[in-house]
Structure formats: C-alpha cells, structure tokens
Design an enzyme around this catalytic site. Sequence first.
Site, PDB file in Angstrom:
ATOM      1  CG  HIS A   1     -18.473  16.235  10.209  1.00 42.52           C
ATOM      2  ND1 HIS A   1     -18.885  15.536  11.317  1.00 42.52           N
ATOM      3  CD2 HIS A   1     -17.999  15.320   9.326  1.00 42.52           C
ATOM      4  CE1 HIS A   1     -18.687  14.246  11.113  1.00 42.52           C
ATOM      5  NE2 HIS A   1     -18.150  14.086   9.913  1.00 42.52           N
TER       6      HIS A   1
ATOM      7  CD  GLU B   1     -20.779  18.423  12.440  1.00 47.73           C
ATOM      8  OE1 GLU B   1     -20.051  18.234  13.433  1.00 47.73           O
ATOM      9  OE2 GLU B   1     -21.296  17.496  11.794  1.00 47.73           O
TER      10      GLU B   1
ATOM     11  CG  HIS C   1     -18.802  16.277  15.801  1.00 48.25           C
ATOM     12  ND1 HIS C   1     -18.664  15.832  14.515  1.00 48.25           N
ATOM     13  CD2 HIS C   1     -17.653  15.918  16.443  1.00 48.25           C
ATOM     14  CE1 HIS C   1     -17.494  15.224  14.367  1.00 48.25           C
ATOM     15  NE2 HIS C   1     -16.856  15.252  15.527  1.00 48.25           N
TER      16      HIS C   1
ATOM     17  CD  GLU D   1     -22.992  14.929  17.190  1.00 50.10           C
ATOM     18  OE1 GLU D   1     -23.301  16.001  16.637  1.00 50.10           O
ATOM     19  OE2 GLU D   1     -22.269  14.060  16.649  1.00 50.10           O
TER      20      GLU D   1
HETATM   21  O1  LIG Z   1     -26.225  14.516  12.543  1.00 49.75           O
HETATM   22  C1  LIG Z   1     -25.620  13.653  11.945  1.00 49.75           C
HETATM   23  O2  LIG Z   1     -26.205  12.857  11.176  1.00 49.75           O
HETATM   24  C2  LIG Z   1     -24.114  13.496  12.125  1.00 49.75           C
HETATM   25  C3  LIG Z   1     -23.498  14.313  13.240  1.00 49.75           C
HETATM   26  C4  LIG Z   1     -22.061  13.825  13.415  1.00 49.75           C
HETATM   27  O3  LIG Z   1     -21.187  14.293  12.751  1.00 49.75           O
HETATM   28  N1  LIG Z   1     -21.897  12.798  14.254  1.00 49.75           N
HETATM   29  C5  LIG Z   1     -20.650  12.084  14.375  1.00 49.75           C
HETATM   30  C6  LIG Z   1     -20.797  11.007  15.398  1.00 49.75           C
HETATM   31  C7  LIG Z   1     -19.537  10.192  15.546  1.00 49.75           C
HETATM   32  C8  LIG Z   1     -19.726   8.901  16.321  1.00 49.75           C
HETATM   33  O4  LIG Z   1     -20.595   8.110  15.964  1.00 49.75           O
HETATM   34  O5  LIG Z   1     -18.977   8.683  17.289  1.00 49.75           O
HETATM   35  C9  LIG Z   1     -20.316  11.457  13.012  1.00 49.75           C
HETATM   36  O6  LIG Z   1     -21.240  10.997  12.330  1.00 49.75           O
HETATM   37  O7  LIG Z   1     -19.146  11.446  12.655  1.00 49.75           O
HETATM   38 ZN   LIG Z   2     -20.011  16.048  12.988  1.00 49.40          ZN
END
Ligand SMILES: O=C(O)CCC(=O)N[C@@H](CCC(=O)O)C(=O)O
Ligand SMILES: [Zn+2]
Length: 385
Positions: free
Chosen positions: A94, A97, A204, A268
């Site tokens: 992303h 980030e 992330h 994260e």
């Molecule tokens: O903060 C948020 O809403 C999204 C943060 C983020 O990019 N999280 C990843 C997590 C991936 C997963 O669920 O394994 C995403 O949403 O891609």
């Molecule tokens: Zn992300």
Amino acid sequence: MPNNNTLTAPVLTDITDDNFVQAYQQFIKQGDFISLTRQFEQGFKQTGKDNTLNFSVNGAKVSLLDSGVLLIEPQSSATSEKPSKSIVISSGIHGNETAPIEIVQQLISDIIAKKIPVKHATLFIMGNPVAMNISKRFQTENLNRLFCGKHQEIAPCFEKYRAEKLETYVSDFFNAGADKGTSATTNRSNNSNNEVTNYHYDLHTAIRDSKYEKFAIYPYQGDKPWDKEQLTFMAACGVNTILFGHGPSGTFSYFSSAKFSAHAFTVELGKVRPFGENNMANFQAMTDNLSALICGNEITLKSFNNKDFNLFKVLGDITKVSDDFKLFIGDEISNFTDYPVDTLLSTDTGAEYRTTQPGESIVFPNAKVGNGQRAVLMVVPTTLL
Ligand SMILES: O=C(O)CCC(=O)N[C@@H](CCC(=O)O)C(=O)O
Ligand SMILES: [Zn+2]
C-alpha cells in the site's frame, strides 16, 4: 513519471537511458532505494537474457530486478557457514504506508554501507511505486487482494501488472533457494542437508489507531499448526498481538505461505503517516531482528507463553455487498474495540451484521472499499494449546 488510470501496459524506462544510468550509479554509492524506486515507478527494460543490473558489496551480489525489487545474495566463497534461509521483506504494497518503506530503505542502505553482512539470500520489495508517488493506498485496485492469481480476474491497471510481476519475482526467488533447485547455479542451498527455510514478512501500517499498536495477521495455515517459534520471533520484533487467519486470501503473505510454505506474516507497525513523519526508533526492535535474521546472527527467543500475547481468532469478514452498505463504526474508533453481543455494526441490501460472541472486536473497518470486498475483520480473543 507517467501516471494514468487507464494504463494498459506500463511505461518502462530503458536501462541505457542517461537519467537511469545516473540514478542507478547514485544508488550504488548512496543506497537510497526509495529515490531510485520513485524515479522509475513503472519499471525499466532489461537488455539481454542475463540480469545486467548487479554489483558486489561486502561479498554479496546485489541485483536490481525491477522498480522497488532488489535481490541480495551472499556469494558462496564469502561465508563459511552455508545459507539456509530465503527471506522476503516487503513494504509499500500500500503506497501510503511509509514506515515499512523506510525500514526497508534502512536495511538496504546499511547493507550497501557494509554495516550488515548478508548471510542469507534476501529479496527486498517496495510493492507499489505508483501509489507511493501519489501518496495513496493504491492507484486503481488494492494490490493486497490480487495475489494467488486473483490479478487475472481484473481489468488492466498498474496493480494488475505489478501483482503478476511480484508473484514471478517471489516464485523465482523461493524456487532458486529450494532443495530441488534445477542446477547448481540456481540452487541457492549449499548446506550439508540442502534444506532452505522460506520467510516472508510483509510490512504494513494501519489506517486507524489500534488498541494494540503493532499486530500481525498470520495467514491461514490449513491443517498445519501455528508455529510458536515464529510467534516468539514476532514478539521479539515488538509485535505481540496476533490474528490467526481464517481462510485462503489474495494477500501477499498468504501467497508465500500457501505456495512456498514460507513462514509469513502481514505485519502492522502502527498508523499510516507521510514520508519523514515516522518515528523510526519505534521500529528498532523490528529492524534489528530483521537485520539479525539476514546476517545469520543468533536471535534469543523466549519460549512461547500465551500470557505474553494478545491472540485473536478471526471469526470472519463483514463484506460490503452493495452501495447501500452502511457501517456504524466511527472513524475515531480504534482497531480491536470490542462490542457487546447483539450490537448492530452494519447493514446492507437485505442483510445486517450483529455481534454474536462475547469479546467480539473489530479490525480494519472501512466502508469505502469496493463492493464484494472486506469492510471489517471480526475477531475474538483466543489462546493456543
Ligand atoms: O488499516 C486498514 O484498514 C488496512 C491496513 C492493511 O493494509 N491491512 C492489510 C491486512 C492484510 C490481511 O488481512 O492479511 C490489508 O488490508 O491488506
Ligand atoms: Zn497495508
């Protein structure tokens, strides 16, 4: 920097272009990988079959494979103990980030400055340079939903192209390290029993505040047990809140875990901030432990104890089905906020979501996702046997 939404094929810079040659030489001297990546966001054309963009540092071969994709391999003569790990460290899947991108930058510049001797082959990735340049999560499609071939299902755009390329780079990388490498030159394993373990840490940051600032999503493992040593490695990196994935997905870490049995996590590291506004001291434990992993330094880990962790089982997703979707979670509400049983969290065409379990908590609530995508991840506390 070409940047259009209707991209059908990326605009690639020729590596003989004067601007590219100059920027590449500067990168070799200074190790500023963010700058090189941002200048040639869509990638460049390699000439000939062999990768010509490589140089040596401190006994390691450094190869620039694409915009934001850098392979570093120890040369066999430079290391007495033989490499036994293939490590992928990715960031910027992303584009906004930035802290993870700055962590990758730090590791690369320390390697180029000979502060980190590379013992294990490492593939560094800044995932979405186009989104980095517009300070957005993505340009057209969420890249972290396109792995495991899901990029084939969408219309042409930069993220479709990039997901396919990243899958290829990661596949080639893990395949080269595998025991069954096709030739002595492509098989990276030289240790006595030829075993190479794969790792992928996809870094992330989150859109909103989190009750637990740093946390990781452990991709769904099917019948395989959760690896407690990996959990203690995460804890040593400052990440002691873990969500256990509930099913296959299109994320980058799931791709490496499912296709290459890599120890993999989506990590994260706090909240999204613009370049230059991250407190890098906050990520020191993560940077130090990744560096130790790359160097082959011993990492002392505590034995696993549930008490040292906040562990969560994923109950499922709330999926946005239609434009009528309404989410009753304000922007100021933190990840891991829990709700009493029977709280109405969302409504959609002919459907609603109410909590059903004590301790049910929200992660990543986002009403702005496209129809058919995850709008909230629902989790409950758990422990490991
Ligand atoms: O903060 C948020 O809403 C999204 C943060 C983020 O990019 N999280 C990843 C997590 C991936 C997963 O669920 O394994 C995403 O949403 O891609
Ligand atoms: Zn992300």
